[in-house]
Enzyme design. Sequence first.
Site, PDB file in Angstrom:
ATOM      1  N   ALA A   1     -16.395   0.288   9.848  1.00 38.90           N
ATOM      2  CA  ALA A   1     -15.843   1.281  10.767  1.00 38.90           C
ATOM      3  C   ALA A   1     -16.790   1.548  11.935  1.00 38.90           C
ATOM      4  CB  ALA A   1     -15.539   2.581  10.014  1.00 38.90           C
TER       5      ALA A   1
ATOM      6  N   SER B   1     -20.600   0.262   1.875  1.00 37.42           N
ATOM      7  CA  SER B   1     -19.707  -0.438   0.955  1.00 37.42           C
ATOM      8  C   SER B   1     -19.110  -1.684   1.594  1.00 37.42           C
ATOM      9  CB  SER B   1     -18.564   0.485   0.532  1.00 37.42           C
ATOM     10  OG  SER B   1     -19.061   1.569  -0.193  1.00 37.42           O
ATOM     11  N   SER B   2     -19.006  -1.677   2.928  1.00 38.84           N
ATOM     12  CA  SER B   2     -18.341  -2.801   3.599  1.00 38.84           C
ATOM     13  C   SER B   2     -18.944  -4.130   3.169  1.00 38.84           C
ATOM     14  CB  SER B   2     -18.460  -2.661   5.118  1.00 38.84           C
ATOM     15  OG  SER B   2     -17.861  -1.472   5.541  1.00 38.84           O
TER      16      SER B   2
ATOM     17  N   GLY C   1     -12.570  -8.188  -2.545  1.00 42.74           N
ATOM     18  CA  GLY C   1     -11.140  -8.510  -2.630  1.00 42.74           C
ATOM     19  C   GLY C   1     -10.603  -9.121  -1.356  1.00 42.74           C
ATOM     20  N   GLY C   2     -10.672  -8.375  -0.263  1.00 40.31           N
ATOM     21  CA  GLY C   2     -10.180  -8.913   0.986  1.00 40.31           C
ATOM     22  C   GLY C   2      -9.610  -7.843   1.894  1.00 40.31           C
TER      23      GLY C   2
ATOM     24  N   ARG D   1      -3.945   0.722  -9.762  1.00 39.11           N
ATOM     25  CA  ARG D   1      -5.325   0.914 -10.198  1.00 39.11           C
ATOM     26  C   ARG D   1      -5.520   2.150 -11.081  1.00 39.11           C
ATOM     27  NH1 ARG D   1      -9.259  -0.517  -5.219  1.00 39.11           N
ATOM     28  NH2 ARG D   1      -8.627  -2.653  -5.572  1.00 39.11           N
TER      29      ARG D   1
ATOM     30  N   HIS E   1     -14.896   4.551  -7.069  1.00 40.30           N
ATOM     31  CA  HIS E   1     -14.839   3.412  -6.144  1.00 40.30           C
ATOM     32  C   HIS E   1     -14.527   3.816  -4.699  1.00 40.30           C
ATOM     33  CE1 HIS E   1     -14.231  -0.753  -5.033  1.00 40.30           C
ATOM     34  NE2 HIS E   1     -12.986  -0.508  -4.645  1.00 40.30           N
TER      35      HIS E   1
ATOM     36  N   ARG F   1      -5.101   4.759  -2.880  1.00 37.25           N
ATOM     37  CA  ARG F   1      -5.113   3.705  -1.858  1.00 37.25           C
ATOM     38  C   ARG F   1      -4.642   2.381  -2.439  1.00 37.25           C
ATOM     39  NH1 ARG F   1      -9.348  -0.244  -0.616  1.00 37.25           N
ATOM     40  NH2 ARG F   1     -10.185   0.608  -2.539  1.00 37.25           N
TER      41      ARG F   1
HETATM   42  P1  FAD Z   1     -19.538   1.874   4.769  1.00 41.63           P
HETATM   43  O1  FAD Z   1     -19.329   0.428   4.881  1.00 41.63           O
HETATM   44  O2  FAD Z   1     -19.816   2.427   3.428  1.00 41.63           O
HETATM   45  O3  FAD Z   1     -20.742   2.228   5.741  1.00 41.63           O
HETATM   46  C1  FAD Z   1     -21.304   3.520   5.790  1.00 41.63           C
HETATM   47  C2  FAD Z   1     -22.489   3.472   6.719  1.00 41.63           C
HETATM   48  O4  FAD Z   1     -22.936   4.793   6.977  1.00 41.63           O
HETATM   49  C3  FAD Z   1     -23.693   2.726   6.158  1.00 41.63           C
HETATM   50  O5  FAD Z   1     -24.233   1.968   7.206  1.00 41.63           O
HETATM   51  C4  FAD Z   1     -24.660   3.844   5.766  1.00 41.63           C
HETATM   52  O6  FAD Z   1     -25.999   3.454   5.811  1.00 41.63           O
HETATM   53  C5  FAD Z   1     -24.348   4.847   6.873  1.00 41.63           C
HETATM   54  N1  FAD Z   1     -24.706   6.235   6.572  1.00 41.63           N
HETATM   55  C6  FAD Z   1     -24.228   7.028   5.569  1.00 41.63           C
HETATM   56  N2  FAD Z   1     -24.786   8.251   5.647  1.00 41.63           N
HETATM   57  C7  FAD Z   1     -25.622   8.235   6.726  1.00 41.63           C
HETATM   58  C8  FAD Z   1     -26.489   9.197   7.332  1.00 41.63           C
HETATM   59  N3  FAD Z   1     -26.653  10.451   6.864  1.00 41.63           N
HETATM   60  N4  FAD Z   1     -27.213   8.829   8.422  1.00 41.63           N
HETATM   61  C9  FAD Z   1     -27.103   7.556   8.922  1.00 41.63           C
HETATM   62  N5  FAD Z   1     -26.309   6.610   8.390  1.00 41.63           N
HETATM   63  C10 FAD Z   1     -25.565   6.956   7.313  1.00 41.63           C
HETATM   64  N6  FAD Z   1     -11.941  -2.349   0.593  1.00 41.63           N
HETATM   65  C11 FAD Z   1     -11.083  -3.310   0.993  1.00 41.63           C
HETATM   66  O7  FAD Z   1     -10.242  -3.081   1.868  1.00 41.63           O
HETATM   67  N7  FAD Z   1     -11.151  -4.555   0.438  1.00 41.63           N
HETATM   68  C12 FAD Z   1     -12.064  -4.882  -0.514  1.00 41.63           C
HETATM   69  O8  FAD Z   1     -12.101  -6.017  -0.982  1.00 41.63           O
HETATM   70  C13 FAD Z   1     -12.951  -3.888  -0.967  1.00 41.63           C
HETATM   71  N8  FAD Z   1     -13.867  -4.152  -1.934  1.00 41.63           N
HETATM   72  C14 FAD Z   1     -14.790  -3.212  -2.255  1.00 41.63           C
HETATM   73  C15 FAD Z   1     -15.801  -3.527  -3.161  1.00 41.63           C
HETATM   74  C16 FAD Z   1     -16.788  -2.607  -3.460  1.00 41.63           C
HETATM   75  C17 FAD Z   1     -17.857  -2.953  -4.449  1.00 41.63           C
HETATM   76  C18 FAD Z   1     -16.750  -1.326  -2.857  1.00 41.63           C
HETATM   77  C19 FAD Z   1     -17.792  -0.297  -3.181  1.00 41.63           C
HETATM   78  C20 FAD Z   1     -15.734  -0.992  -1.973  1.00 41.63           C
HETATM   79  C21 FAD Z   1     -14.759  -1.938  -1.655  1.00 41.63           C
HETATM   80  N9  FAD Z   1     -13.748  -1.642  -0.748  1.00 41.63           N
HETATM   81  C22 FAD Z   1     -12.868  -2.618  -0.358  1.00 41.63           C
HETATM   82  C23 FAD Z   1     -13.750  -0.374  -0.029  1.00 41.63           C
HETATM   83  C24 FAD Z   1     -14.365  -0.606   1.372  1.00 41.63           C
HETATM   84  O9  FAD Z   1     -15.424  -1.514   1.257  1.00 41.63           O
HETATM   85  C25 FAD Z   1     -14.884   0.666   1.990  1.00 41.63           C
HETATM   86  O10 FAD Z   1     -13.944   1.677   1.937  1.00 41.63           O
HETATM   87  C26 FAD Z   1     -15.215   0.402   3.464  1.00 41.63           C
HETATM   88  O11 FAD Z   1     -16.085  -0.682   3.540  1.00 41.63           O
HETATM   89  C27 FAD Z   1     -15.841   1.602   4.080  1.00 41.63           C
HETATM   90  O12 FAD Z   1     -16.326   1.226   5.343  1.00 41.63           O
HETATM   91  P2  FAD Z   1     -17.063   2.297   6.219  1.00 41.63           P
HETATM   92  O13 FAD Z   1     -17.503   1.593   7.464  1.00 41.63           O
HETATM   93  O14 FAD Z   1     -16.251   3.509   6.342  1.00 41.63           O
HETATM   94  O15 FAD Z   1     -18.349   2.721   5.351  1.00 41.63           O
HETATM   95  C1  SIN Z   2     -11.354  -5.316  -5.409  1.00 42.42           C
HETATM   96  O1  SIN Z   2     -11.766  -6.365  -4.936  1.00 42.42           O
HETATM   97  O2  SIN Z   2     -10.827  -5.215  -6.526  1.00 42.42           O
HETATM   98  C2  SIN Z   2     -11.512  -4.094  -4.596  1.00 42.42           C
HETATM   99  C3  SIN Z   2     -10.590  -4.132  -3.466  1.00 42.42           C
HETATM  100  C4  SIN Z   2     -10.456  -2.780  -2.862  1.00 42.42           C
HETATM  101  O3  SIN Z   2     -11.080  -1.826  -3.293  1.00 42.42           O
HETATM  102  O4  SIN Z   2      -9.664  -2.676  -1.919  1.00 42.42           O
END
Ligand code: FAD
Ligand code: SIN
Length: 544
Positions: free
Chosen positions: A9, A35-36, A41-42, A273, A332, A367
């Site tokens: 994001a 988490s990204s 999964g994808g 889920r 999760h 979700r």
């Molecule tokens: P994140 O990628 O979590 O990034 C958060 C960022 O904020 C990080 O850089 C962190 O360091 C920073 N941050 C946090 N607090 C602070 C602070 N106080 N000061 C400065 N920086 C800070 N979703 C899917 O659609 N498909 C999938 O296959 C999938 N698989 C997943 C597998 C796993 C193991 C997990 C945990 C999640 C998965 N998800 C999946 C969910 C998805 O990955 C997350 O919802 C998504 O990546 C969130 O993206 P984001 O950019 O919002 O946050």
């Molecule tokens: C998974 O790969 O099972 C996680 C996918 C997701 O959280 O969207």
Amino acid sequence: MVVVGSGAAGLACALALAPAPVALLTKTALPDGGSSLLAQGGIAAALGPDDSPERHAADTLAAGDGLSDPQGAMDLAVDGIDALKAVIAAGLPVDREADGRLALGREAAHSQARIVHAGGDAIGRNLVATLLARTAATPSVTLSPGTLAVDLVVEGGRIAGLLACHRRWGWIFYRTPAVVLATGGLGVLWRETTNPAEATGDGLAMAARVGARLSDLEFMQFHPTALLPKDDTGGARLPLLTEALRGAGARLIDREGRPVMQDSHPLGDLAPRDAVARAIRRRRAAGDEVYLDLRPALAARGPSAFPQALSLCRDAGYDPVRAPVPVAPAAHYHMGGVATDACGRTSIPGLWACGEVAATGVHGANRLASNSLLEALVFAGRVAESLRRPARQTRPQAWAPARIVPPAVTRAREAIPPTRKRLRTIMSHHVGILRQGSGLAAAAETLQRLEARFDLPTGPPNRRDRTGFEDLRSWCELRNLLLAGRLIALAALRRAESRGAHFRSDVPRRRSDWARHQSLTAADLRPPPPEAQSAPAGTTEALT
Ligand code: FAD
Ligand code: SIN
């Protein structure tokens, strides 16, 4: 402008804002963090020959259990196609069939094969690498790793800046009229989680402290298949075994090899889920182990389709080619968060949110798998678009540094690990997969006492205080976790029904009078928590 977070994001938002200058902060080093990176999964998108945005939206609404916003779900499905095509054009190395078509996989609760993969089960690593490479080549984005966002500063009712601390340079005040929170989730609140150590709800808590409206906080998704390690991980995240494995034929079985989901849900292993997580939780509570047999998936798709799953199993000392591996549900994904409109605007002027920290209303009570990376990309673009529009510029008033008192963290250092452990235990016991009014009320009360006892070290800064960055980070994270935990427990206590990922064994059914979103602000924590409500009022519908 300041964007906090370097996950999908934050990176996508900073890129979409170019050429406007952006400071992109993250508390970790780069490319680590978030988490990204871990996503396996994808990304879901209606790109298959028999698929359509309408079908994708319908699946999103069904998973959301009556709380997904229909227009938002449709917009996500439509705009998601372009957002995904844009990252593919930017270099995301997606998996393709021999004839060049996208190789689309299937996941739970999707009526179609529509999951786009990269590197088999390594979508996250590939997506972040693609976005980071573009960011590094975009001069308008200044990356600031090792920078912890501590608090938002609001003046005259709108954002005036952000207080942060850099690992080496110390305190920094960013004077800015616009902050975008892209800080991810808060899975660390629970003892068993798939989330990385930095998922401590910082953005949610920062927004709560300045009075932002928060929504759907009670809805936490527990992934059914985290790998159970042989040794205690000391609270560190559990490796995820992607749902794509079950999409390709992997089976959930008990110790005797009998299918676990066959009698629990008509969709069996590909049930939503929340239903799978509850079924496994109940079996484990009754003393049974549950295993994932990866062999049918490996036979159908070949080991190269699941390189990460195989190496996670092997790193934990299992050989999934020879035997099923033990699994358990783990925290999760947070469907709730800082409430935003369709452009990512929060209730505080000058504050935007996108990605997991935001509650856009799209995911409802649960979700749909692989919808969150899509949502992160789509809403990052919308935030940027709305930030680019000429806004009423109000000059922030002069800011007096004395108004923010850096905490004397050293005084609290010893209390941090035990308080954090206790908080996670309480959340897992009482605010986990199976909840109950009395347990939620007890949790809300205990967390309040825990927060009060955790001597929050405000007061005049102590010049002799030698607070290091890591000490400050642990203190800030615990402060944020305590606030987020209290808010989630209160929201779960108030929602006296079961819906989506929120299951109350004292009210195991949906209630028509609760078919709505629930908003809170930190001010709701002030009065004592209400008595647990367990007497249903509206019409009800039983959940599995
Ligand atoms: P994140 O990628 O979590 O990034 C958060 C960022 O904020 C990080 O850089 C962190 O360091 C920073 N941050 C946090 N607090 C602070 C602070 N106080 N000061 C400065 N920086 C800070 N979703 C899917 O659609 N498909 C999938 O296959 C999938 N698989 C997943 C597998 C796993 C193991 C997990 C945990 C999640 C998965 N998800 C999946 C969910 C998805 O990955 C997350 O919802 C998504 O990546 C969130 O993206 P984001 O950019 O919002 O946050
Ligand atoms: C998974 O790969 O099972 C996680 C996918 C997701 O959280 O969207």
